[in-house]
Design a protein around this motif. Structure first.
Motif, short mmCIF file in Angstrom:
data_model
loop_
_atom_site.label_atom_id
_atom_site.label_comp_id
_atom_site.label_asym_id
_atom_site.label_seq_id
_atom_site.Cartn_x
_atom_site.Cartn_y
_atom_site.Cartn_z
N CYS B 20 7.62 -2.51 1.64
CA CYS B 20 7.92 -1.24 0.98
C CYS B 20 9.43 -1.10 0.83
N CYS B 23 10.36 2.46 3.15
CA CYS B 23 10.23 2.48 4.61
C CYS B 23 10.24 1.07 5.19
N CYS B 39 2.86 3.32 -1.28
CA CYS B 39 2.92 2.94 0.13
C CYS B 39 2.06 3.89 0.96
N CYS B 42 4.64 5.80 3.63
CA CYS B 42 5.67 6.77 3.24
C CYS B 42 5.45 7.38 1.86
N TYR B 44 5.89 5.96 -1.01
CA TYR B 44 6.74 5.40 -2.06
C TYR B 44 5.88 4.87 -3.21
#
Ligand SMILES: [Zn+2]
Lengths: 321, 297
Positions: B20, B23, B39, B42, B44
């Motif tokens: 990622c 993170c 993700c 997190c 993302y």
């Protein structure tokens, strides 16, 4: 007096001629022969320099510190100019000017980017780089023109829309986009004149008109030569090459069918003879306005749409090729 | 993260895991696909390929690409360090696509739509003549078939290699959406990371609803240009979706997992419009809410 590198020898010659003239006057001596020779030399030299300008030299002329600016053209071309400041947004944006005026006796609405002459003026004008409120002011004025059925004259002279934090916060992209969309449906003639720098989206935001005229030494580009050089050459000093590659001169744009007419400048550029320049600009605007005024609003909008609909170059591959 | 670093060498070559970018967690690729490339830890949002985007939005079997035969030309004979035609060739190789946008017709949970998806892998999703033409043809087709338009943008802006012709695509595309608006067909604009320059400064900000994926960089000027201009470092999160929502520039932020459902809700709200007229050269007096603005001057 500020000068460009390639203007230097011309200015030297001019200075020498002036010296001879005052010498001859002060001492009652006849130097007409010498003056004549030098004047001929100057004219020849001018013709050589200005008929073979590179794209980069043109860009420098387009940004020449003495080049006539929007308010100069408004003063020279129109009567009764009444500036309107209210974009109804906070604050008033001094890099866009506009208002009501009379052009060749007829009421028009004028808008344009405004650069400054010196540092102090340029700070006031933000170097001719508008924030969103500037574009929204221009749009309000254009809508005013539409409401009262007056044609619009738009003067383009900007390095680009201002790339700053407040500009982003207030929606710079949306302001430009909104202007372009609204200009495509404004039901009165719009004549655009690129007088200096046509800097990317910041120029198009008041530049999507029925007739786009461009001064001979003005430029109009998707990105500044410096910006292009630093991205594609990874070296800002390659601006000269980038200027050539971008095809940003009036002649280039005429070839690419992006502009409708190039207005020839007096030898040496608009700043050397602003009066002749504004006379020629006035004639060109007058001609196009007459043509556009003869159309119905529907015709005008259809032709405006078709004009931009055609822009772009691509190929169509048939299957199997 | 520690675990990932330690085992990196043995893991990466197998292509089973992706790190990622936010993170730095290692995500099992199968999981990443299942989570629409978001993700799980997190949130993302990874950049999505065109096929994955179409796959997540369009009903299976309903997708019909249009205008895929349009090819890039080199009107300026542009050459920087390399020539434009070389750059295009390289972009075709790299992206496995022929241009920076794919357009077509498809159904979103049974709702017919005209859809354009930008491809950032092709020259940064930049807009030149082909992109502009494809967008206009998409809008024309939408008007012909009374379909709403959805464009998922992901673009660095106008393509420099086509000079002022790229710039003019801003006008060409925006005026097409003006016509779409005149016949009261909705335009839903989805901005993904990143969308900047001539694409935000034209059609993509003109949606009836403008939405963005979380954390996307969206703006007129790129952050580096702004930093060079103001000679300051930009604050964290400047020009990200959340910032644009706070400043009122966009209407909403939509997580990828909610995107399809949100689009459906919007389409159900807007369609069918009260009076969808066939295209005509005549611009109706009350084309849309904006037309009333003249009266308030
Ligand atoms: Zn993560």
């Amino acid at each position: 007096m500020k000068e460009l590198p390639f203007e230097h020898h011309l200015l030297e010659l001019e200075k020498k001629i002036d010296e001879l003239k005052s010498l001859s006057k002060a001492h009652f001596i006849d130097l007409s022969q010498e003056i004549q020779t030098l004047t001929a030399k100057l004219e020849k030299s001018k013709a050589e320099t200005y008929s073979n300008l590179t794209a980069w030299q043109t860009a420098q002329l387009a940004r020449h510190p003495r080049r006539p600016l929007t308010l100069d053209y408004i003063a020279a071309l129109t009567e009764d100019f009444l500036e309107l400041h209210g974009g109804r947004q906070w604050p008033d944006d001094h890099s866009i000017v506009g208002g009501l005026a009379r052009f060749q006796g007829e009421p028009v609405v004028v808008v344009g980017h405004q650069k400054g002459r010196d540092t102090k003026e340029n700070i006031h004008r933000n170097f001719g780089m508008p924030h969103p409120e500037g574009y929204r002011k221009a749009l309000r004025l254009m809508k005013l023109a539409e409401k009262f059925d007056r044609p619009i004259l738009s003067f383009i002279d900007t390095p680009g829309a201002y790339p700053g934090m407040e500009a982003e916060e207030r929606g710079q992209a949306e302001a430009i986009a909104r202007n372009i969309l609204e200009m495509s449906r404004i039901r009165v003639p719009i004549v655009v004149i690129v007088i200096g720098e046509g800097g990317s989206g910041g120029a198009v935001a008041i530049g999507a008109g029925d007739a786009v005229l461009m001064l001979e030494h003005a430029i109009y580009s998707v990105i500044s030569p410096e910006g292009c050089a630093s991205i594609l050459w990874k070296d800002a000093s390659k601006a000269e090459e980038a200027a050539r590659a971008l095809k940003l001169t009036a002649r280039d744009l005429l070839d690419l069918q992006v502009i409708d007419e190039m207005i020839t400048e007096p030898l040496g550029g608009a700043h050397r003879d602003p009066k002749t320049t504004s006379g020629d600009v006035s004639d060109a605007i007058g001609r196009h306005l007459e043509r556009l005024r003869a159309m119905t609003s529907d015709e005008l909008l259809r032709l405006r749409y078709d004009k931009y609909r055609r822009m772009g170059v691509y190929t169509e591959k048939v299957n199997g090729e | 993260m520690g675990w990932f670093t330690k085992t990196k060498e043995s893991i990466v070559p197998t292509n089973l895991w992706t790190k990622c970018q936010k993170c730095e967690d290692a995500i099992y690729n199968k999981d990443l696909e299942k989570s629409l490339h978001v993700c799980p830890k997190c949130g993302y949002h990874f950049r999505l390929s065109v096929s994955a985007r179409i796959g997540m939005l369009v009903d299976e079997g309903s997708w019909n690409e249009i205008d895929g035969h349009l090819r890039t030309a080199d009107p300026l004979q542009f050459k920087a360090l390399t020539s434009y035609s070389e750059r295009v060739e390289r972009a075709v190789d790299k992206s496995q696509a022929l241009e920076a946008i794919t357009t077509g017709l498809g159904n979103i949970d049974g709702r017919p739509a005209a859809i354009g998806v930008f491809n950032f892998a092709f020259m940064g999703g930049s807009m030149g003549s082909v992109v502009g033409e494809k967008i206009v043809r998409l809008v024309d087709r939408a008007i012909e078939e009374s379909r709403p338009v959805l464009v998922v943008s992901c673009s660095g802006g106008a393509r420099m290699d086509e000079g002022v012709l790229s710039l003019m695509q801003m006008v060409k595309t925006s005026q097409a959406f003006s016509r779409l608006s005149d016949v009261r067909l909705p335009f839903l604009s989805v901005l993904t990371d990143p969308t900047t320059g001539g694409v935000t400064a034209s059609f993509s900000m003109l949606g009836d609803v403008v939405m963005a994926e979380p954390g996307a960089l969206i703006g007129f000027a790129g952050p580096r240009v702004i930093e060079q201009t103001i000679k300051e470092t930009l604050p964290e999160g400047f020009q990200r979706s959340e910032f644009l929502l706070a400043t009122g520039v966009i209407d909403m932020i939509v997580r990828r997992s909610d995107l399809k459902a949100t689009l459906c809700r919007l389409l159900d709200f807007f369609l069918p419009a009260r009076a969808v007229k066939a295209i005509s050269s005549e611009i109706p007096e009350t084309a849309d809410a904006d037309a009333g603005a003249a009266l308030t001057l």
